[in-house]
Design an enzyme around this catalytic site. Sequence first.
Site, PDB file in Angstrom:
ATOM      1  N   ARG A  50     -33.412  21.991 -21.363  1.00 15.15           N
ATOM      2  CA  ARG A  50     -32.315  22.127 -22.350  1.00 15.15           C
ATOM      3  C   ARG A  50     -31.585  23.453 -22.213  1.00 15.15           C
ATOM      4  NH1 ARG A  50     -34.286  20.517 -28.218  1.00 15.15           N
ATOM      5  NH2 ARG A  50     -32.060  20.685 -28.534  1.00 15.15           N
ATOM      6  N   HIS A 176     -55.898  16.365 -15.660  1.00 13.69           N
ATOM      7  CA  HIS A 176     -55.953  17.229 -14.467  1.00 13.69           C
ATOM      8  C   HIS A 176     -57.386  17.547 -14.050  1.00 13.69           C
ATOM      9  CE1 HIS A 176     -56.249  20.566 -17.365  1.00 13.69           C
ATOM     10  NE2 HIS A 176     -56.719  21.299 -16.376  1.00 13.69           N
ATOM     11  N   HIS A 238     -60.724  15.297 -21.026  1.00 10.57           N
ATOM     12  CA  HIS A 238     -61.445  15.960 -19.932  1.00 10.57           C
ATOM     13  C   HIS A 238     -62.960  15.741 -20.003  1.00 10.57           C
ATOM     14  CE1 HIS A 238     -57.618  17.694 -19.345  1.00 10.57           C
ATOM     15  NE2 HIS A 238     -57.742  18.750 -20.109  1.00 10.57           N
TER      16      HIS A 238
END
Length: 487
Positions: A50, A176, A238
């Site tokens: 933005r 991740h 996780h």
Amino acid sequence: MAYIIPMIPFEMLVFGGAGDLSMRKLMPALFHLHCDNRLPIHGKVYCLGRENLSKEDFIQSIFDMHQPLFAEQKEKVDSFFERIHYIQFEALNIESYKKIKTILSSDTELARIFYLATPSSLFGPISQNISLADLMTKKSRVVVEKPLGHDLASFQKINNLICDVFQESQIYRIDHYLGKETVQNLMALRFTNTLFESMWNRSYISHVQITVAETIGIEGRHQFYDQSGALRDMVQNHLLQLLCLVAMEPPSNAEANTIRDEKLRVLKALRPIKDQDVITHVVRAQYKQGNIQDVNVKGYLEEQNIPQTSTTETFIALKTYIDNWRWAGIPFYLRTGKRLHNRYSEIVIQFKKVPHLIYPSSVGIIEENRLVIRLQPDEGIKFKLMSKTPGPGMNLVPVYLNLNFAETFNERYPDAYERLIMDVVRGIPTLFMRKDEVEEAWKWTENILNAWQELSPPLKTYPAGTWGPTSSIALIERDGFTWHEDI
Ligand code: BG6
């Protein structure tokens, strides 16, 4: 030795391109891939944000944030930044999408990756606009980052909006932790060594510990964190993924869906922590002011923009069971927290006592075997054995077989995002979460959230720089075990 992988032409659009994830994780990962010649020459990355920034300003801010990294490979910096473009962009305005359409390649064979590094409330509108502006190619993929919702219903809502546009095979839901080298090594350890499988069950293992300890606080993410807390931020994704990899049955092959099917079975067998069990099986706590490695740090309630009345947990420890044949009755202890004593993540497999002692107690205390898989830092695997000390008589002591990955392989450990980005480019979904896995993880998590809401168990506190509240130590010691803290 470098990886040998085919170069797949791609272009990547990073929504939220000037945001925290993009700047902190994606840009360095892309730089490493670039330096290792793993990106095709013309692979372009469009960062959409933005802010009204020029390309030069944007690049400068990446450069400033990662100066030491760029200093290591100065000669690669210019060519890397040639790939990176910044475009001012309004995610809710279709005109912005029409504008980028004119810039994107007309090659329909190109893998076009839409990386949504934005709040999840924008995933639906962005997907819709991508479709309306006709940005999809036959090789399009969309990458979404956690938090994937706030609970099961919000996950399903967000997911349905994405699925209106993309097919399941095109959706890459990132956790991740699955991209971390040592996490993949856990699978290699379990499924390429005969040694462990025969003992990997309730007959030989007394319990399992999974710890993800962080020294950092909330790092300016007050808005997100105060509404999430450690259970949603770390355990739902996780830690449960790590638990799945430890506990799953051997898959018949390494195909994405075969592995995901096995992980799903574990999640389905995970015993819900409901009602009163939340008092005895879960400890939630918040950090207070303290000292970490000689640095004084604020308490959670003193952090900027955190309401004084906040009861968000920054630490959680819990005990759970997997109700299946392999693991019946074996506790799994999970804990994670911010502002703890040290940063480390590890999985501990604690074996049972030998069934019969042939030596008198004077030879030493016979400790149980213990396998410690260190995920970070100092990645490696340690195995505790009993051994005789050299010399006359019989004197037994515990010793460790120690495999330190850095020393053994003498290679840089790639960040999880390096692998995950390449897997998206190559269309390999194994290390990404399937819809039903996320749903099952939310269902299990919701039991705890609901019980917390109903019973309002006390929120404990712990001074920053410690290992959490004493009740988390009691949680495991009540069962006759102790947390492994070998720093
Ligand atoms: C993120 C959480 O998913 O994982 C963060 O949102 C946390 O709160 C981070 O700090 C930990 O990741 P890593 O790779 O540093 O262990």
